[in-house]
Write an enzyme that holds these catalytic residues in place. Structure first.
Site: not given
Length: 464
Positions: A269, A271, A274, A293, A312
């Site tokens: 994850d 992105k 984060n 995260d 995402t």
């Protein structure tokens, strides 16, 4: 006499119990339960915080002592039994001594194993090896309740599912962030993230987990205090920055991913949301970037694959859209998307007027270009690195260790001239719209799952 007959009737069973390849006889279990019930244990703290238990049997001297008492009590049986039963009673006392000796050794072994596990970073919940936490980072290991170990201060952040307070460790004085997650949240997901963070250990570019407390109203995660905010937000505030500054910041992200992959973890994850900065000092090549995260992170060895689609989708690698499975290479792809955005202020697979469906199609095909005017002043080395990160075939995609050796990352002849225009502010506004839409979708899906669950049709609702 009845007692003697009863003892003689157990002769064959006892001989079987004493066979070299047999486990401990049932009497050992009874002794262990009896001994355990007489020992007072310190009550463990709630959740994952545990007080160390005292050793059940402090010395092997207990074993022969109990055997002696057993033999002395058995003399009463001898008064009504034949002398032929003496070997049997001696055998019984030997069994007791052996059982107690094994129990004491076992408890000592468990205590030693616990000490070794603590120093080696072995997770107490799963028994899986994890990297050793670096004590030099000021990590706090305390016992008792949250209130005993920490002072909780003002609220410094709100999320959709959590509230973050500023805190202070009473013993060391270290300032921390205390994240409160309500008990109504997904318990399994929270426990998973806690386990992953504990196993990951300490790294300069990863937000560290200091402590965990579970109470009646939820979980309290004590985290390293990070006050600099999101990296992208700070870059927008800074204005123009150079490739050299971007290279120094991106190298830190690469180092964190290289560490995770070496420990056989996949973040899944990555992105802009984060990526955080440790302090509010000026953003330059000396700023410290922190990855946060780990709710979707998983333990994944080299060559192993996953099939569930998490994270995402705007930062997914092409293989995550397929059904053939994917590995740690998806993190490398996400790094390529992030670097492309840092240098141009644009998403590599998005364009004005392009729909979500079209954007997903471009991602799956791996179609991107450097045609926008923002790329006119970007070096060829930076473009070559992005192309290597966004390699459509995961087998040909560079790994994190190779990334760290790339000339643009090492800093050889990287331009210090401010970039002409990145349009990062415009991208930030668009990204926030994506985040709002994603959260709305999560809430909608959660509501649908509950509704269908009440009808016994929960399996019809897919992942958000």
């Amino acid at each position: 006499m009845k007692q003697a007959v009863r003892v003689l009737g157990q002769r064959a069973h006892l001989r079987a119990c004493c066979a070299p390849c047999s486990p401990l006889p049932p009497i050992a279990t009874a002794i262990e339960l009896g001994a355990s019930s007489s020992v007072s244990h310190a009550a463990p703290a709630r959740g994952f915080h545990r007080a160390r238990h005292s050793q059940l049997l402090g010395s092997l001297r207990v074993a022969p002592l109990l055997a002696h008492r057993f033999a002395r009590a058995a003399r009463g049986v001898l008064s009504s039994a034949t002398r032929a039963d003496v070997p049997l009673l001696l055998l019984l006392s030997t069994i007791v001594a052996t059982a107690m000796g094994r129990l004491a050794l076992s408890q000592r072994g468990k205590s030693a194993a616990h000490e070794q596990a603590s120093s080696a970073g072995v997770d107490e919940l799963t028994g899986v090896d994890g990297p050793t936490a670096d004590s030099s980072d000021g990590s706090c290991e305390s016992s008792g309740s949250l209130e005993t170990a920490y002072e909780m201060g003002e609220v410094i952040g709100h999320g959709h599912f959590a509230t973050v307070h500023r805190g202070r460790h009473r013993a060391s004085g270290e300032e921390v962030a205390i994240k409160h997650i309500a008990m109504s949240s997904d318990s399994s997901a929270i426990r998973h993230e806690i386990e992953i963070m504990r196993r990951i250990g300490s790294h300069r570019n990863i937000v560290g987990l200091r402590d965990v407390f579970e109470t009646e109203d939820g979980w309290y995660l004590v985290l390293e205090l990070v006050t600099g905010g999101e990296l992208f937000e700070r870059l927008v505030q800074k204005g123009a920055y150079s490739e050299k500054e971007a290279s120094a910041l991106f190298r830190q992200i690469g180092e964190a991913i290289a560490y995770l992959h070496k420990q056989d973890f996949c973040h899944r994850d990555l992105k802009p949301e984060n990526l955080l900065l440790s302090t509010q000092e000026e953003v330059d090549d000396a700023a410290t970037v922190k990855i946060c995260d780990f709710g979707l992170s998983v333990a994944l060895e080299d060559g192993a694959t996953l099939r569930d689609r998490q994270g995402t989708w705007a930062y997914w690698a092409p293989e995550m859209f397929a059904k053939s499975g994917y590995g740690k290479e998806v993190d490398i792809w996400s790094l390529g998307v992030i670097l492309y955005i840092i240098l141009s202020g644009r998403h590599p697979f998005d364009a004005p007027g392009r729909s979500d469906a079209q954007m997903r199609a471009f991602i799956q095909e791996g179609k991107f270009a450097f045609e926008h005017e923002a790329w006119a002043s970007i070096s060829a080395e930076a473009k070559q690195l992005i192309s290597a990160l966004l390699q459509h075939d995961p087998k040909r995609r560079i790994d994190a260790e190779t990334l760290l050796r790339h000339p643009w990352i090492v800093g050889t002849h990287v331009s210090e001239a401010p970039l002409a225009s990145t349009n990062l502010q415009e991208y930030q506004q668009m990204r926030k719209k994506w985040s709002a839409a994603l959260v709305a979708s999560m809430h909608r899906t959660k509501s649908m799952r509950k509704r269908y669950s009440d009808l016994g049709l929960a399996e019809q609702v897919g992942n958000a």
